[in-house]
Every structure is written in structure tokens, then in C-alpha cells.
Design a protein around this motif. Structure first.
Motif, PDB file in Angstrom:
ATOM      1  N   THR A 111       2.557  -3.226 -12.235  1.00 25.67           N
ATOM      2  CA  THR A 111       2.627  -3.832 -13.572  1.00 25.67           C
ATOM      3  C   THR A 111       1.475  -4.816 -13.722  1.00 25.67           C
ATOM      4  O   THR A 111       1.284  -5.700 -12.886  1.00 25.67           O
ATOM      5  CB  THR A 111       3.959  -4.570 -13.770  1.00 25.67           C
ATOM      6  N   VAL A 112       0.696  -4.654 -14.794  1.00 23.23           N
ATOM      7  CA  VAL A 112      -0.478  -5.488 -15.044  1.00 23.23           C
ATOM      8  C   VAL A 112      -0.289  -6.251 -16.346  1.00 23.23           C
ATOM      9  O   VAL A 112       0.140  -5.674 -17.358  1.00 23.23           O
ATOM     10  CB  VAL A 112      -1.759  -4.632 -15.114  1.00 23.23           C
ATOM     11  N   GLU A 113      -0.595  -7.552 -16.304  1.00 23.38           N
ATOM     12  CA  GLU A 113      -0.561  -8.388 -17.507  1.00 23.38           C
ATOM     13  C   GLU A 113      -1.851  -9.184 -17.602  1.00 23.38           C
ATOM     14  O   GLU A 113      -2.257  -9.826 -16.633  1.00 23.38           O
ATOM     15  CB  GLU A 113       0.636  -9.344 -17.496  1.00 23.38           C
ATOM     16  N   SER A 114      -2.498  -9.111 -18.762  1.00 22.40           N
ATOM     17  CA  SER A 114      -3.756  -9.846 -19.006  1.00 22.40           C
ATOM     18  C   SER A 114      -4.792  -9.557 -17.927  1.00 22.40           C
ATOM     19  O   SER A 114      -5.518 -10.442 -17.475  1.00 22.40           O
ATOM     20  CB  SER A 114      -3.486 -11.354 -19.081  1.00 22.40           C
ATOM     21  N   GLY A 115      -4.823  -8.292 -17.489  1.00 18.49           N
ATOM     22  CA  GLY A 115      -5.808  -7.886 -16.504  1.00 18.49           C
ATOM     23  C   GLY A 115      -5.493  -8.279 -15.078  1.00 18.49           C
ATOM     24  O   GLY A 115      -6.280  -8.021 -14.170  1.00 18.49           O
ATOM     25  N   GLN A 116      -4.323  -8.893 -14.852  1.00 18.99           N
ATOM     26  CA  GLN A 116      -3.934  -9.317 -13.516  1.00 18.99           C
ATOM     27  C   GLN A 116      -2.679  -8.576 -13.069  1.00 18.99           C
ATOM     28  O   GLN A 116      -1.788  -8.314 -13.883  1.00 18.99           O
ATOM     29  CB  GLN A 116      -3.656 -10.834 -13.497  1.00 18.99           C
ATOM     30  N   ILE A 117      -2.625  -8.244 -11.792  1.00 23.45           N
ATOM     31  CA  ILE A 117      -1.434  -7.588 -11.252  1.00 23.45           C
ATOM     32  C   ILE A 117      -0.284  -8.585 -11.220  1.00 23.45           C
ATOM     33  O   ILE A 117      -0.399  -9.668 -10.643  1.00 23.45           O
ATOM     34  CB  ILE A 117      -1.698  -7.040  -9.841  1.00 23.45           C
ATOM     35  N   LYS A 118       0.827  -8.214 -11.875  1.00 19.86           N
ATOM     36  CA  LYS A 118       1.993  -9.085 -11.921  1.00 19.86           C
ATOM     37  C   LYS A 118       2.945  -8.793 -10.764  1.00 19.86           C
ATOM     38  O   LYS A 118       3.425  -9.696 -10.083  1.00 19.86           O
ATOM     39  CB  LYS A 118       2.723  -8.936 -13.250  1.00 19.86           C
ATOM     40  N   THR A 119       3.237  -7.510 -10.540  1.00 24.50           N
ATOM     41  CA  THR A 119       4.131  -7.136  -9.447  1.00 24.50           C
ATOM     42  C   THR A 119       4.037  -5.632  -9.214  1.00 24.50           C
ATOM     43  O   THR A 119       3.291  -4.925  -9.902  1.00 24.50           O
ATOM     44  CB  THR A 119       5.588  -7.540  -9.755  1.00 24.50           C
ATOM     45  N   ILE A 120       4.792  -5.141  -8.248  1.00 27.86           N
ATOM     46  CA  ILE A 120       4.917  -3.703  -7.990  1.00 27.86           C
ATOM     47  C   ILE A 120       6.382  -3.332  -8.140  1.00 27.86           C
ATOM     48  O   ILE A 120       7.246  -3.884  -7.453  1.00 27.86           O
ATOM     49  CB  ILE A 120       4.427  -3.326  -6.581  1.00 27.86           C
ATOM     50  N   HIS A 121       6.667  -2.416  -9.076  1.00 29.69           N
ATOM     51  CA  HIS A 121       8.020  -1.901  -9.274  1.00 29.69           C
ATOM     52  C   HIS A 121       8.143  -0.518  -8.640  1.00 29.69           C
ATOM     53  O   HIS A 121       7.144   0.104  -8.277  1.00 29.69           O
ATOM     54  CB  HIS A 121       8.332  -1.787 -10.769  1.00 29.69           C
ATOM     55  N   TYR A 122       9.376  -0.046  -8.533  1.00 26.70           N
ATOM     56  CA  TYR A 122       9.635   1.308  -8.022  1.00 26.70           C
ATOM     57  C   TYR A 122       8.854   1.564  -6.735  1.00 26.70           C
ATOM     58  O   TYR A 122       8.156   2.579  -6.593  1.00 26.70           O
ATOM     59  CB  TYR A 122       9.283   2.358  -9.076  1.00 26.70           C
ATOM     60  N   ILE A 123       8.971   0.620  -5.792  1.00 26.11           N
ATOM     61  CA  ILE A 123       8.264   0.781  -4.526  1.00 26.11           C
ATOM     62  C   ILE A 123       8.788   2.014  -3.805  1.00 26.11           C
ATOM     63  O   ILE A 123       9.977   2.128  -3.519  1.00 26.11           O
ATOM     64  CB  ILE A 123       8.425  -0.487  -3.659  1.00 26.11           C
ATOM     65  N   SER A 124       7.900   2.947  -3.525  1.00 21.83           N
ATOM     66  CA  SER A 124       8.294   4.232  -2.944  1.00 21.83           C
ATOM     67  C   SER A 124       7.583   4.536  -1.634  1.00 21.83           C
ATOM     68  O   SER A 124       7.823   5.581  -1.029  1.00 21.83           O
ATOM     69  CB  SER A 124       8.000   5.371  -3.936  1.00 21.83           C
ATOM     70  N   PHE A 125       6.696   3.638  -1.225  1.00 16.05           N
ATOM     71  CA  PHE A 125       5.885   3.884  -0.039  1.00 16.05           C
ATOM     72  C   PHE A 125       5.777   2.590   0.771  1.00 16.05           C
ATOM     73  O   PHE A 125       5.439   1.537   0.234  1.00 16.05           O
ATOM     74  CB  PHE A 125       4.473   4.346  -0.438  1.00 16.05           C
ATOM     75  N   LEU A 126       6.064   2.667   2.059  1.00 17.69           N
ATOM     76  CA  LEU A 126       5.952   1.516   2.960  1.00 17.69           C
ATOM     77  C   LEU A 126       5.064   1.894   4.139  1.00 17.69           C
ATOM     78  O   LEU A 126       5.143   3.011   4.661  1.00 17.69           O
ATOM     79  CB  LEU A 126       7.332   1.104   3.497  1.00 17.69           C
ATOM     80  N   ASN A 127       4.243   0.956   4.557  1.00 21.59           N
ATOM     81  CA  ASN A 127       3.429   1.136   5.761  1.00 21.59           C
ATOM     82  C   ASN A 127       3.603  -0.104   6.631  1.00 21.59           C
ATOM     83  O   ASN A 127       3.057  -1.165   6.331  1.00 21.59           O
ATOM     84  CB  ASN A 127       1.954   1.325   5.399  1.00 21.59           C
ATOM     85  N   ILE A 128       4.391   0.031   7.684  1.00 14.00           N
ATOM     86  CA  ILE A 128       4.657  -1.082   8.587  1.00 14.00           C
ATOM     87  C   ILE A 128       3.558  -1.087   9.651  1.00 14.00           C
ATOM     88  O   ILE A 128       3.461  -0.168  10.466  1.00 14.00           O
ATOM     89  CB  ILE A 128       6.039  -0.950   9.246  1.00 14.00           C
ATOM     90  N   ARG A 129       2.713  -2.109   9.611  1.00 10.63           N
ATOM     91  CA  ARG A 129       1.595  -2.223  10.550  1.00 10.63           C
ATOM     92  C   ARG A 129       1.913  -3.296  11.585  1.00 10.63           C
ATOM     93  O   ARG A 129       2.238  -4.429  11.225  1.00 10.63           O
ATOM     94  CB  ARG A 129       0.297  -2.572   9.810  1.00 10.63           C
ATOM     95  N   PHE A 130       1.835  -2.922  12.839  1.00  9.18           N
ATOM     96  CA  PHE A 130       2.257  -3.805  13.920  1.00  9.18           C
ATOM     97  C   PHE A 130       1.059  -4.562  14.493  1.00  9.18           C
ATOM     98  O   PHE A 130       0.036  -3.973  14.828  1.00  9.18           O
ATOM     99  CB  PHE A 130       2.956  -3.007  15.023  1.00  9.18           C
ATOM    100  N   THR A 131       1.224  -5.872  14.566  1.00 12.25           N
ATOM    101  CA  THR A 131       0.174  -6.709  15.124  1.00 12.25           C
ATOM    102  C   THR A 131       0.269  -6.699  16.643  1.00 12.25           C
ATOM    103  O   THR A 131       1.368  -6.689  17.205  1.00 12.25           O
ATOM    104  CB  THR A 131       0.280  -8.152  14.591  1.00 12.25           C
ATOM    105  N   HIS A 132      -0.878  -6.666  17.290  1.00  8.96           N
ATOM    106  CA  HIS A 132      -0.907  -6.673  18.754  1.00  8.96           C
ATOM    107  C   HIS A 132      -1.878  -7.741  19.230  1.00  8.96           C
ATOM    108  O   HIS A 132      -3.067  -7.718  18.887  1.00  8.96           O
ATOM    109  CB  HIS A 132      -1.344  -5.306  19.298  1.00  8.96           C
ATOM    110  N   GLU A 133      -1.372  -8.687  20.003  1.00  9.18           N
ATOM    111  CA  GLU A 133      -2.235  -9.666  20.630  1.00  9.18           C
ATOM    112  C   GLU A 133      -2.759  -9.096  21.944  1.00  9.18           C
ATOM    113  O   GLU A 133      -1.990  -8.526  22.720  1.00  9.18           O
ATOM    114  CB  GLU A 133      -1.469 -10.955  20.919  1.00  9.18           C
ATOM    115  N   VAL A 134      -4.054  -9.237  22.154  1.00  6.99           N
ATOM    116  CA  VAL A 134      -4.644  -8.843  23.437  1.00  6.99           C
ATOM    117  C   VAL A 134      -5.365 -10.073  23.968  1.00  6.99           C
ATOM    118  O   VAL A 134      -6.566 -10.258  23.756  1.00  6.99           O
ATOM    119  CB  VAL A 134      -5.608  -7.650  23.291  1.00  6.99           C
ATOM    120  N   LYS A 135      -4.599 -10.933  24.620  1.00  2.00           N
ATOM    121  CA  LYS A 135      -5.176 -12.183  25.111  1.00  2.00           C
ATOM    122  C   LYS A 135      -6.194 -11.889  26.210  1.00  2.00           C
ATOM    123  O   LYS A 135      -5.930 -11.123  27.129  1.00  2.00           O
ATOM    124  CB  LYS A 135      -4.068 -13.108  25.620  1.00  2.00           C
ATOM    125  N   GLY A 136      -7.349 -12.514  26.048  1.00  2.00           N
ATOM    126  CA  GLY A 136      -8.417 -12.307  27.012  1.00  2.00           C
ATOM    127  C   GLY A 136      -9.421 -11.255  26.598  1.00  2.00           C
ATOM    128  O   GLY A 136     -10.436 -11.068  27.281  1.00  2.00           O
TER     129      GLY A 136
END
Length: 314
Positions: A111-136
């Protein structure tokens, strides 16, 4: 709560049950992609696997479990702690950061208002990205990033998925806490996409050192100015610079006495030199070191380290 239970807790009841049957190799897990009426895809060490109907990981599409709309929505409710309103600012940018510092990408009807993204409706796609620390993981490059005990302005150049954020995170940690080469410095991090510190409710979930201050979910250029004005950092770290505003903020930070460590998408130093937006930084020799990463043989491989003049030194 241990990592496994924390992980399982974000999913719908049925998917939770399926996943509970699997010994998940968390160190290899990069992404889980979920799309309504499509198979759930696990990315493990760059390889795709489907979640099977019987709670297995499989390469066979006909054995894959397809997620239903209600299950994706139930998962989304868990991810947003049953209060999507509280996460509206993040949703507007297309992601939610969850406990552990992992990031969930969102897509649907914008949803866009005045040229700016207001929100996302009807979310149908998720991408869970896992953070990995590699110390050293920064140990090998640290000796080249100091001169007389002082940190040098450094640019990390890397194609997507080659470990630049992981390297940046460990550089921040070691510079902030102190290392064998240089004394500890106060570090300011502008974490626009919550990927470096992985902050959850304002608290970094990744170890970014004991003298590090983080502006989470903040545009890079504005964040650099804010840190200079309010937190007096000795070093400022930012991920994926690329706009004219970013370049101007870096110039201001350099002239104010801050050292900069920044990453940028690119395949080589020559590749960066050809991009108009970076030419002024290169010509004025604003950066004193360039680290080029690749994944030719393994993720995070150091292709080369260059000095201010662009001469290969390692």
C-alpha cells in the motif's frame, strides 16, 4: 530457551510438529522460504531441500509439504508476537527481526500513500534468513587494517552471499573489544536492515563488542550524522553503501575524524572504480584499504587486500 525451541516457536502448530521430527543442522541453515500453496524450501549450505510431508528434508518435489494460507498467517502471528501494529515500521521496509537476530523478509500487496510505502497487506511470502556469527573470521585481515595502532578507512567489496556482513560484524567486535594489533575503540554502527547487530527490541542479538553503539533500522546517511553528533564514535561501520547520500555522509564522517568501515556490492576493486558513484571516493583516496571477497572456493574467501593506491598487498 535453547536455539531449537526458540526456532520452532515461530511456526504454526502443524509445521512445528513436522519440524520437530528433524535434526536441523543450524550451523548450515541459511534460509527458509515459505509461499502460500507452495513447498517450504530450506537452504542449507546453498543447497535447496523441501520440508517433506512426513517431517523429513527431501529433494523430491512430490514429497514436499505445501503450506496453506492459514498456516503462513499463523506463523506470521507468532513472528510478530500477535501484534503486527508494533512492527509496522519494520513491515513497511519489508522485514521483521526476531529473537536471535534472525530476519524475516515479507512480500505481498504493498500500500502506497503520497509516494511512500505505508504497509504490506495480504502477506503471502516469507523468507526467514538466519544470522550466523563466525567469531575470529576477521583475524586474517586485521593486521592490514591498522597503521600505528590506528584503524584505517576500509571498504569491503563482495558479491552478494560471500560473507561481507559476517566479516564486518567480526571486525566491529574486535575493534570494539580490542585485539592484539590495536587498542579498543568506540564504534558506532548504522544497521539499516538489522543484519549486523541483529537487534531485537533494541538489543543486539549478535556480539558486536563492548564499546559499540547501534542505530537499528536507521537509514545509513542520517544514521552516520546522528552518531557523529550524539555518540562520538572513533569508528563508524555501515553495510552496503550505494547512494549519493551515503557517500556525502562518509565524506563528512572522514573529515570529522571518524574512521569508516563500509561494505559495498561488487566483484572487484576495478568493478567499484567503474561505478560513477564511487569514483570521487576512489580519486580522493578516502579509503586506505580495500578487502575483496569471493566464494570461488568457499564463502568468505579473501580474494585480495589492496592499499590506498589500489596496489595488491595480500
Amino acid at each position: 530457551m535453547d536455539k531449537r525451541n526458540e526456532f520452532l516457536g515461530i511456526f504454526s502448530e502443524h509445521i512445528h510438529t513436522l519440524l520437530n521430527k528433524i535434526e536441523i543442522p543450524f550451523d548450515e541453515l541459511q534460509e527458509i522460504r515459505m509461499r502460500i500453496n507452495q513447498p517450504i524450501i530450506f537452504i542449507l549450505n546453498g543447497q535447496e531441500n523441501y520440508l517433506g510431508k512426513d517431517g523429513i528434508l527431501t529433494k523430491e518435489l512430490n514429497q514436499a509439504y505445501r503450506i496453506e494460507k492459514r498456516e503462513l498467517y499463523e506463523t506470521l502471528e507468532h513472528i510478530s508476537s500477535y501484534s503486527r501494529y508494533a512492527f509496522e515500521d519494520e513491515i513497511r521496509q519489508g522485514f521483521i527481526t526476531i529473537s536471535g537476530g534472525h530476519r524475516v523478509g515479507l512480500a505481498g500487496k504493498v500500500t502506497v500513500e503520497s509516494g511512500q510505502i505505508k504497509t504490506i497487506h495480504y502477506i503471502s511470502f516469507l523468507n526467514i534468513r538466519f544470522t550466523h556469527e563466525v567469531k575470529g573470521c576477521a583475524d586474517g585481515v586485521l593486521p592490514y587494517l591498522y597503521e600505528g595502532g590506528n584503524v584505517l578507512h576500509t571498504m569491503v567489496i563482495s558479491p552478494p552471499g560471500c560473507g561481507k556482513t559476517t566479516l564486518l560484524r567480526d571486525l566491529i567486535r574486535q575493534i570494539s573489544t580490542g585485539n592484539k594489533i590495536g587498542e579498543a575503540k568506540t564504534v558506532g554502527v548504522v544497521d539499516e536492515r538489522s543484519e549486523i547487530a541483529g537487534s531485537y527490541m533494541g538489543i543486539p542479538q549478535n556480539d558486536v563488542g563492548i564499546r559499540t553503539d547501534v542505530l537499528d533500522n536507521c537509514p545509513k546517511a542520517e544514521g552516520m550524522f546522528m552518531l557523529i553528533r550524539s555518540m562520538s564514535p572513533k569508528v563508524i561501520a555501515v553495510d552496503e553503501i550505494g547512494s549519493l547520500e551515503d557517500i556525502k555522509a562518509i565524506e563528512t564522517a572522514c573529515y570529522s575524524g571518524c574512521k569508516i568501515i563500509a561494505t559495498v556490492h561488487g566483484n572487484s576493486l576495478e568493478d567499484i572504480k567503474r561505478k560513477n558513484i564511487f569514483q570521487k571516493l576512489i580519486e580522493n583516496k578516502m579509503f586506505e584499504r580495500f578487502i575483496v571477497l569471493s566464494a570461488k572456493y568457499k564463502v568468505g574467501e579473501i580474494e585480495g587486500i589492496y592499499n590506498q593506491q589500489g596496489v595488491l598487498i595480500c
